[in-house]
Design a protein around this motif. Sequence first.
Motif, PDB file in Angstrom:
ATOM      1  N   PHE A  40       0.827  -1.208   0.000  1.00 60.00           N
ATOM      2  CA  PHE A  40       0.000   0.000   0.000  1.00 60.00           C
ATOM      3  C   PHE A  40       0.859   1.255   0.000  1.00 60.00           C
ATOM      4  N   GLN A  41       1.978   1.216   0.714  1.00 60.24           N
ATOM      5  CA  GLN A  41       2.893   2.350   0.717  1.00 60.24           C
ATOM      6  C   GLN A  41       3.456   2.588  -0.677  1.00 60.24           C
ATOM      7  N   LYS A  42       3.873   1.505  -1.350  1.00 59.51           N
ATOM      8  CA  LYS A  42       4.440   1.630  -2.690  1.00 59.51           C
ATOM      9  C   LYS A  42       3.399   2.093  -3.702  1.00 59.51           C
ATOM     10  N   GLN A  43       2.138   1.756  -3.476  1.00 66.37           N
ATOM     11  CA  GLN A  43       1.083   2.141  -4.400  1.00 66.37           C
ATOM     12  C   GLN A  43       0.641   3.594  -4.213  1.00 66.37           C
ATOM     13  N   GLY A  44       1.219   4.274  -3.222  1.00 64.84           N
ATOM     14  CA  GLY A  44       0.945   5.697  -3.083  1.00 64.84           C
ATOM     15  C   GLY A  44      -0.140   6.059  -2.094  1.00 64.84           C
ATOM     16  N   TYR A  45      -0.363   5.189  -1.104  1.00 63.02           N
ATOM     17  CA  TYR A  45      -1.328   5.531  -0.066  1.00 63.02           C
ATOM     18  C   TYR A  45      -0.620   6.286   1.056  1.00 63.02           C
ATOM     19  N   LEU A  46      -1.313   7.219   1.655  1.00 61.42           N
ATOM     20  CA  LEU A  46      -0.774   7.964   2.793  1.00 61.42           C
ATOM     21  C   LEU A  46      -0.982   7.150   4.061  1.00 61.42           C
ATOM     22  N   SER A  47      -0.008   7.177   4.956  1.00 58.84           N
ATOM     23  CA  SER A  47      -0.125   6.414   6.199  1.00 58.84           C
ATOM     24  C   SER A  47      -1.325   6.892   7.018  1.00 58.84           C
ATOM     25  N   GLU A  48      -1.589   8.209   6.987  1.00 58.47           N
ATOM     26  CA  GLU A  48      -2.715   8.753   7.751  1.00 58.47           C
ATOM     27  C   GLU A  48      -4.041   8.197   7.252  1.00 58.47           C
ATOM     28  N   ALA A  49      -4.157   8.070   5.926  1.00 62.40           N
ATOM     29  CA  ALA A  49      -5.383   7.547   5.338  1.00 62.40           C
ATOM     30  C   ALA A  49      -5.552   6.066   5.656  1.00 62.40           C
ATOM     31  N   LEU A  50      -4.448   5.316   5.551  1.00 59.36           N
ATOM     32  CA  LEU A  50      -4.525   3.884   5.812  1.00 59.36           C
ATOM     33  C   LEU A  50      -4.869   3.608   7.271  1.00 59.36           C
ATOM     34  N   ILE A  51      -4.291   4.375   8.183  1.00 58.57           N
ATOM     35  CA  ILE A  51      -4.602   4.232   9.611  1.00 58.57           C
ATOM     36  C   ILE A  51      -6.085   4.534   9.863  1.00 58.57           C
ATOM     37  N   ILE A  93     -14.988  -6.021   6.022  1.00 60.17           N
ATOM     38  CA  ILE A  93     -14.751  -6.169   4.586  1.00 60.17           C
ATOM     39  C   ILE A  93     -13.736  -5.132   4.125  1.00 60.17           C
ATOM     40  N   MET A  94     -12.726  -5.587   3.410  1.00 57.47           N
ATOM     41  CA  MET A  94     -11.686  -4.703   2.878  1.00 57.47           C
ATOM     42  C   MET A  94     -12.189  -4.079   1.578  1.00 57.47           C
ATOM     43  N   ASN A  95     -12.729  -2.877   1.678  1.00 60.53           N
ATOM     44  CA  ASN A  95     -13.278  -2.170   0.518  1.00 60.53           C
ATOM     45  C   ASN A  95     -12.207  -1.239  -0.050  1.00 60.53           C
ATOM     46  N   ILE A  96     -11.508  -1.709  -1.066  1.00 57.99           N
ATOM     47  CA  ILE A  96     -10.402  -0.949  -1.639  1.00 57.99           C
ATOM     48  C   ILE A  96     -10.899   0.365  -2.244  1.00 57.99           C
ATOM     49  N   GLU A  97     -12.089   0.348  -2.837  1.00 55.59           N
ATOM     50  CA  GLU A  97     -12.621   1.573  -3.442  1.00 55.59           C
ATOM     51  C   GLU A  97     -12.825   2.656  -2.396  1.00 55.59           C
ATOM     52  N   LYS A  98     -13.288   2.253  -1.219  1.00 55.94           N
ATOM     53  CA  LYS A  98     -13.460   3.245  -0.144  1.00 55.94           C
ATOM     54  C   LYS A  98     -12.106   3.763   0.328  1.00 55.94           C
ATOM     55  N   LEU A  99     -11.122   2.860   0.405  1.00 56.80           N
ATOM     56  CA  LEU A  99      -9.780   3.289   0.804  1.00 56.80           C
ATOM     57  C   LEU A  99      -9.221   4.287  -0.198  1.00 56.80           C
ATOM     58  N   LYS A 100      -9.413   4.020  -1.493  1.00 59.00           N
ATOM     59  CA  LYS A 100      -8.937   4.951  -2.515  1.00 59.00           C
ATOM     60  C   LYS A 100      -9.602   6.308  -2.367  1.00 59.00           C
ATOM     61  N   TRP A 101     -10.917   6.283  -2.165  1.00 53.46           N
ATOM     62  CA  TRP A 101     -11.660   7.541  -1.995  1.00 53.46           C
ATOM     63  C   TRP A 101     -11.147   8.313  -0.783  1.00 53.46           C
ATOM     64  N   MET A 102     -10.969   7.600   0.315  1.00 59.08           N
ATOM     65  CA  MET A 102     -10.497   8.244   1.540  1.00 59.08           C
ATOM     66  C   MET A 102      -9.088   8.789   1.349  1.00 59.08           C
ATOM     67  N   ASN A 103      -8.228   8.019   0.673  1.00 56.08           N
ATOM     68  CA  ASN A 103      -6.863   8.458   0.420  1.00 56.08           C
ATOM     69  C   ASN A 103      -6.846   9.709  -0.457  1.00 56.08           C
TER      70      ASN A 103
END
Length: 483
Positions: free
Chosen positions: A264-275, A316-326
């Motif tokens: 996730f770090q390599k794909q460009g997600y922010l640590s704050e968003a992932l947390i 449920i791991m909703n990647i689309e929501k994670l992308k939106w939040m990021n």
Amino acid sequence: MSDIRVRFAPSPTGYLHIGGARTALFNYLFARHTGGKYILRIEDTDKKRSTKESVNNLISSLKWLGLDWDEGPGIDGPFAPYFQTERFGIYNEYIEKLLMNGSAYKCFCTEDELKTERDRQLKAHLPVKYSGKCKNLTKEEIGKYEDEGRSFVIRFKVPENRKIKFCDIVHKETEFNSNILSDFVIKRADGYPTYNFTVVIDDAKMRITHVLRGDDHLSNTPKQILLYEALDFPIPQFGHLSMILGKDGSRLSKRHGATSVEEFQKQGYLSEALINFLALLGWSPPEKNGKTREFMTKEELIRYFDINSVSKTSAIMNIEKLKWMNGCYIRNLDTQKMMEYFPNLKSDPFFQGDEKRAINYIKASRSYYDTLNDAVVYLDNFKKWSLNTDILKDFKNPEYIELISNLVDMLKKTSVINPDMVGNIFKEVSQKTGLKGKNLYHPIRFILSGKIEGPELQHFFTVVPKEEIILRLKKGLEFLRKK
């Protein structure tokens, strides 16, 4: 400061899985919310799979997430060492204690004997469990086997007909019958202690008060409670967190996409968003003005976290929501802070070392990002260009030729272009040609971008070099003049 002590105890056999990161986070938030201590312990007794590389990855991933620990690798505390392979002397001391008080015994059964026993039980449709064959060996029999040099394991003697009850923080009242357990191994033939044994010793010696871990460990809990009792250790409070599943309801795996923090770090997600996202997987924060809280800083997560609000329902791991939040986090970043994520951006040949244009690009494009990596991908909207004659053929009128010609002349006379100046240029060229709205903007857009859709038109003037803009306009003008 409270007496609460929790730990995250990963096995360094690979990268930090997102499920492990969520477990680490919940332990961290609970410790910080209660004023307790958060301990990192490395359970590296798997000789075949534990690696130094994995240890380094675990530590760097936790640091990237901002989950700093109070005791552990690099921060020695009163209960060091924090690597299990450095604690064998402690384990052997308690193995001997269990042997002495009759709670454990040596088992000399060979692999062939155990396999024969398992096959017989399977054929008879019986539960597969060790029969306890070596439990009642005499001293003479034990001495004989030892003289023969026969290898052995140490097994814990499970009491019969015991109801093992405990109140799990997540699952509430939980009960197991000891008869479903067989006498389990606590020390292997190679001298290495097993997980269920070491975790009890370490948690007791490190004075862990709450054990928060994945609910795949729920079945281990009755074994561990029996060990706590046999060694006269206080039993911590257990809380087993729900598993994280893919969108199809199956256990999260590679086929669902990224599963490790490093990915996730390599794909460009922010640590704050992932947390922030992970905190909401299985925990419901208090509402704000009747609405569900979604965006929270780490400080707010600490303030509102309540371990009693954790759900036992699988998340449920909703990647689309994670992308939106990021993406939302990215858009709220200070521009200069964003530039820190792209130290090599201005050195891209497109920007020719011009940091101001690189900053203008970030300002112009950040609203389109889901991840930081999108900044590199989106740049193609500005740097990759070809004249699209198919969409320009409808603009071969004298008025559009006059429009582009005037725009080229004005740009040639302009030394510096800034956002305010772009508006003035459009206003002036509109007054000269009488063109407005789409008749003014569309032909310019189609020439500069080569596309019908893309970044807002004014951004091309602050991101693309003036010489390149003039070149594109001239090529467009040349096409429009052709009969």
